[in-house]
Design a protein around this motif. Sequence first.
Motif, PDB file in Angstrom:
ATOM      1  N   PHE A 121      89.231  18.529 -23.446  1.00 40.45           N
ATOM      2  CA  PHE A 121      90.114  19.564 -23.228  1.00 40.45           C
ATOM      3  C   PHE A 121      91.210  19.505 -22.423  1.00 40.45           C
ATOM      4  CE2 PHE A 121      86.479  23.048 -24.262  1.00 40.45           C
ATOM      5  CZ  PHE A 121      86.509  22.680 -25.630  1.00 40.45           C
ATOM      6  N   GLY A 122      91.211  18.602 -21.547  1.00 44.36           N
ATOM      7  CA  GLY A 122      92.140  18.146 -20.421  1.00 44.36           C
ATOM      8  C   GLY A 122      91.630  18.686 -18.963  1.00 44.36           C
ATOM      9  N   PHE A 123      90.298  19.093 -18.699  1.00 45.44           N
ATOM     10  CA  PHE A 123      89.990  19.618 -17.417  1.00 45.44           C
ATOM     11  C   PHE A 123      88.311  19.392 -17.325  1.00 45.44           C
ATOM     12  CE2 PHE A 123      91.078  23.486 -20.067  1.00 45.44           C
ATOM     13  CZ  PHE A 123      89.922  23.691 -20.367  1.00 45.44           C
ATOM     14  N   TYR A 124      88.203  19.411 -15.853  1.00 50.74           N
ATOM     15  CA  TYR A 124      86.677  19.438 -15.696  1.00 50.74           C
ATOM     16  C   TYR A 124      86.440  20.094 -14.305  1.00 50.74           C
ATOM     17  CZ  TYR A 124      82.100  17.011 -14.827  1.00 50.74           C
ATOM     18  OH  TYR A 124      80.714  16.976 -14.654  1.00 50.74           O
ATOM     19  N   GLN A 125      85.136  20.551 -14.148  1.00 51.27           N
ATOM     20  CA  GLN A 125      84.708  21.205 -13.147  1.00 51.27           C
ATOM     21  C   GLN A 125      84.148  20.246 -12.215  1.00 51.27           C
ATOM     22  OE1 GLN A 125      82.148  24.758 -14.661  1.00 51.27           O
ATOM     23  NE2 GLN A 125      82.869  25.372 -12.856  1.00 51.27           N
ATOM     24  N   VAL A 126      84.926  20.044 -10.870  1.00 56.40           N
ATOM     25  CA  VAL A 126      84.428  19.153  -9.787  1.00 56.40           C
ATOM     26  C   VAL A 126      83.296  20.066  -9.274  1.00 56.40           C
ATOM     27  CG1 VAL A 126      84.979  18.027  -7.785  1.00 56.40           C
ATOM     28  CG2 VAL A 126      86.381  17.898  -9.476  1.00 56.40           C
ATOM     29  N   ASN A 127      83.343  21.137  -8.661  1.00 54.79           N
ATOM     30  CA  ASN A 127      82.390  21.954  -7.949  1.00 54.79           C
ATOM     31  C   ASN A 127      82.051  22.854  -8.990  1.00 54.79           C
ATOM     32  OD1 ASN A 127      80.997  23.832  -6.842  1.00 54.79           O
ATOM     33  ND2 ASN A 127      82.416  23.975  -5.250  1.00 54.79           N
TER      34      ASN A 127
END
Length: 285
Positions: free
Chosen positions: A190-196
């Motif tokens: 999608f173009g993003f990710y949750q680090v936290n």
Amino acid sequence: KGMEYSVGDWGIAAMAKKMGKNEDAETFAKRGRYYAHYVDTEIGFVRPKNADGSWLANYDPFNAVHGGQGYFCEGTGWQYTFFVPQHPEGLIALLGGDERFVQKLDSLFMAEGDMGEHASADISGLIGQYAHGNEPSHHIIYMYAYAGEQWKAAEKVRYVQDNFYTSKPDGIIGNEDCGQMSAWHILSAFGFYQVNPSNGIFVFGSPQFDNVTIQLPGEKQFTVSAQNNTPENMYIQSATLNGQPYEKSYISYDDIMKGGRLEFVMGAEPNKSFGAAPENRPVSL
């Protein structure tokens, strides 16, 4: 355990704060910062400690021993040095600031060493000492954005997608524990990710698709589009959110759930200023 429980404790603190249980929130927020107890700033690594508080002697950050006899159950000192998804800003400060942190992070992807005969088989998909085949590494690529160099995350996300997710029988690297390997792949596409995982901040990487539409409650939609998106054009040049210029290198869960359109313009050369300003970097909250 010390490093991993700090992540969980940060999540408990966030939940307690939302529930109005401020005393509990303060207690667990403090525990969420206990990772700093294990950062040896002299050598620039997370390092095991003895019961009396002294550092472990003869420490080898490459060595891994699977199970209860090792200092890191499924990882090495290299990998667990970056296991602070709940507070990257604090880790960056402990390791000497943005420039030195980026140098250390670069080194992770180049470091070569013997993990020993007792290393976990899950430590696979190696790029230097980054191990995409094992979940404790999954947030690390995106930490570049916290130090103002989102473009470096973009190129490494593309490398992982191209090399570790294929249509071959061994197309997924490592152990697909509870679907996490696929979750990283889909979110990153999608173009993003949750680090936290507890704070609702999605950090930009490099989108795989020209257009993706996420169906939301209330018949709303959130669309991510990428102009000029090719294998070579892996770097975000600019972004807009609902038609307005968007300078941040992340987007919040709340903004996604409102519905709308996030549009990236991609290019073959990095725009090193995108997301570089401190006010445009991801935050832990």
